[in-house]
Scaffold this motif. Structure first.
Motif, PDB file in Angstrom:
ATOM      1  N   ASP A  29       0.813  -1.212   0.000  1.00  0.00           N
ATOM      2  CA  ASP A  29       0.000   0.000   0.000  1.00  0.00           C
ATOM      3  C   ASP A  29       0.850   1.268   0.000  1.00  0.00           C
ATOM      4  O   ASP A  29       0.401   2.336   0.406  1.00  0.00           O
ATOM      5  CB  ASP A  29      -0.928   0.020   1.215  1.00  0.00           C
ATOM      6  CG  ASP A  29      -0.164  -0.039   2.536  1.00  0.00           C
ATOM      7  OD1 ASP A  29       1.057  -0.309   2.505  1.00  0.00           O
ATOM      8  OD2 ASP A  29      -0.790   0.202   3.586  1.00  0.00           O
ATOM      9  N   SER A  30       2.089   1.181  -0.490  1.00  0.00           N
ATOM     10  CA  SER A  30       2.960   2.342  -0.524  1.00  0.00           C
ATOM     11  C   SER A  30       2.399   3.431  -1.429  1.00  0.00           C
ATOM     12  O   SER A  30       1.692   3.153  -2.395  1.00  0.00           O
ATOM     13  CB  SER A  30       4.351   1.926  -1.014  1.00  0.00           C
ATOM     14  OG  SER A  30       5.181   3.056  -1.177  1.00  0.00           O
ATOM     15  N   ASP A  31       2.742   4.696  -1.110  1.00  0.00           N
ATOM     16  CA  ASP A  31       2.291   5.835  -1.911  1.00  0.00           C
ATOM     17  C   ASP A  31       3.073   5.981  -3.208  1.00  0.00           C
ATOM     18  O   ASP A  31       2.734   6.827  -4.036  1.00  0.00           O
ATOM     19  CB  ASP A  31       2.432   7.129  -1.100  1.00  0.00           C
ATOM     20  CG  ASP A  31       1.431   7.197   0.039  1.00  0.00           C
ATOM     21  OD1 ASP A  31       0.415   6.476  -0.025  1.00  0.00           O
ATOM     22  OD2 ASP A  31       1.668   7.971   0.985  1.00  0.00           O
ATOM     23  N   PHE A  32       4.123   5.229  -3.383  1.00  0.00           N
ATOM     24  CA  PHE A  32       4.885   5.312  -4.624  1.00  0.00           C
ATOM     25  C   PHE A  32       5.334   3.926  -5.063  1.00  0.00           C
ATOM     26  O   PHE A  32       5.405   2.999  -4.263  1.00  0.00           O
ATOM     27  CB  PHE A  32       6.093   6.238  -4.460  1.00  0.00           C
ATOM     28  CG  PHE A  32       7.079   5.792  -3.425  1.00  0.00           C
ATOM     29  CD1 PHE A  32       8.173   5.024  -3.778  1.00  0.00           C
ATOM     30  CD2 PHE A  32       6.922   6.148  -2.099  1.00  0.00           C
ATOM     31  CE1 PHE A  32       9.087   4.613  -2.830  1.00  0.00           C
ATOM     32  CE2 PHE A  32       7.831   5.750  -1.138  1.00  0.00           C
ATOM     33  CZ  PHE A  32       8.913   4.973  -1.499  1.00  0.00           C
ATOM     34  N   LYS A  33       5.625   3.806  -6.345  1.00  0.00           N
ATOM     35  CA  LYS A  33       5.995   2.511  -6.905  1.00  0.00           C
ATOM     36  C   LYS A  33       7.468   2.184  -6.743  1.00  0.00           C
ATOM     37  O   LYS A  33       7.831   1.008  -6.633  1.00  0.00           O
ATOM     38  CB  LYS A  33       5.617   2.464  -8.383  1.00  0.00           C
ATOM     39  CG  LYS A  33       4.119   2.465  -8.640  1.00  0.00           C
ATOM     40  CD  LYS A  33       3.828   2.313 -10.125  1.00  0.00           C
ATOM     41  CE  LYS A  33       2.334   2.200 -10.391  1.00  0.00           C
ATOM     42  NZ  LYS A  33       2.040   2.039 -11.836  1.00  0.00           N
TER      43      LYS A  33
END
Length: 210
Positions: free
Chosen positions: A150-154
Motif C-alpha cells: 500500500d505504498s504511496d509510490f511505486k
C-alpha cells in the motif's frame, strides 16, 4: 504536489549520506556505505516532474540544506520562491505567491510516508527490494521497490556517482516521475539549528499551525 515533495524530502531526511571513499563493488553495497556516516549536507538541485508519457509538467531549482535528525530546508528559487523547512517538530511550507504558510507536525507527515521506518535507522533492505540497473551517464543505478503493497509510490531509482547520490527519481501511483539532480554537493557542512527555524511573514496566511 506538496505530498510528492514531502515524500522525497522525508527520504533524504531519513537516510545518512556519506562522502567517504567507496570500496564496495555493487551499487547496493555502495549505497549502504553511503547511508551510514554523514550528519549534514548541502547541495544545489534541479527538479523536474514528467507525466506517464514522458511529457514535462514542471521544472524547478533551488538549494537543499539538511541536518540530521529531522532538520532540512528545501529553498526553491525557480520558477518562483518557495520554502519547505523542518526543525524536527514542525514542517513549514511557504508559498510566496499565495502568501500562505502550511504548517504540519513532523511526526504526522513522517507517519504517512512509506519510508517512515528509515528515521529509526532501519536498513534499506528491510523496506525495499533492491535491484542494480545498467550503468549510464557515468552513474551506477539502483532500483528500490517498496515492500509494502500500500505504498504511496511505486519505486525510487538512485544514480550514484563516485560513491555519492547524484540523481534520484520517484514514481508515484499515477506513473508520474519526479527527478532530482544534485550539484555542488557538500558533506558535513556546519549549520546553526536556527537555520532550520521559520518565522512566517506578518502578511502571510498561516494554515494548520499547532
Amino acid at each position: 504536489m506538496w505530498n510528492k515533495i514531502l515524500l522525497l524530502i522525508l527520504f533524504f531526511s531519513s537516510i545518512n549520506l556519506s562522502a567517504e571513499e567507496v570500496t564496495s563493488e555493487t551499487p547496493q553495497q555502495q549505497l549502504q556505505a553511503f547511508l551510514d556516516n554523514t550528519h549534514s549536507m548541502s547541495a544545489r538541485f534541479q527538479q523536474k516532474l514528467v507525466d506517464q508519457y514522458g511529457m514535462l509538467i514542471q521544472q524547478s531549482a533551488g538549494q537543499l540544506s539538511l541536518l540530521r535528525p529531522g532538520k532540512f530546508r528545501w529553498d526553491y528559487i525557480l520558477p518562483y520562491p518557495q520554502n519547505i523547512i523542518s526543525n524536527g517538530a514542525k514542517i513549514w511550507m511557504y508559498d510566496s505567491e499565495l502568501e500562505q504558510v502550511n504548517v504540519r507536525p513532523y511526526e504526522q507527515v513522517l507517519a504517512s510516508s512509506p519510508v517512515k521506518l528509515l528515521d529509526n535507522a532501519i536498513k534499506l533492505e528491510q523496506e525495499y527490494r533492491m535491484e542494480p540497473l545498467r550503468a549510464r551517464d557515468g552513474q551506477q543505478w539502483l532500483q528500490l521497490t517498496p515492500r509494502q503493497a500500500d505504498s504511496d509510490f511505486k519505486g525510487i531509482t538512485i544514480g550514484l556517482l563516485k560513491g555519492q547520490i547524484k540523481t534520484m527519481s520517484f514514481m508515484d501511483s499515477f506513473n508520474q516521475v519526479t527527478e532530482i539532480t544534485f550539484e555542488q554537493l557538500v558533506i558535513n557542512p556546519g549549520f546553526s539549528k536556527q537555520w532550520f527555524e521559520f518565522i512566517p511573514p506578518a502578511d502571510a496566511d498561516v494554515v494548520g499551525d499547532f
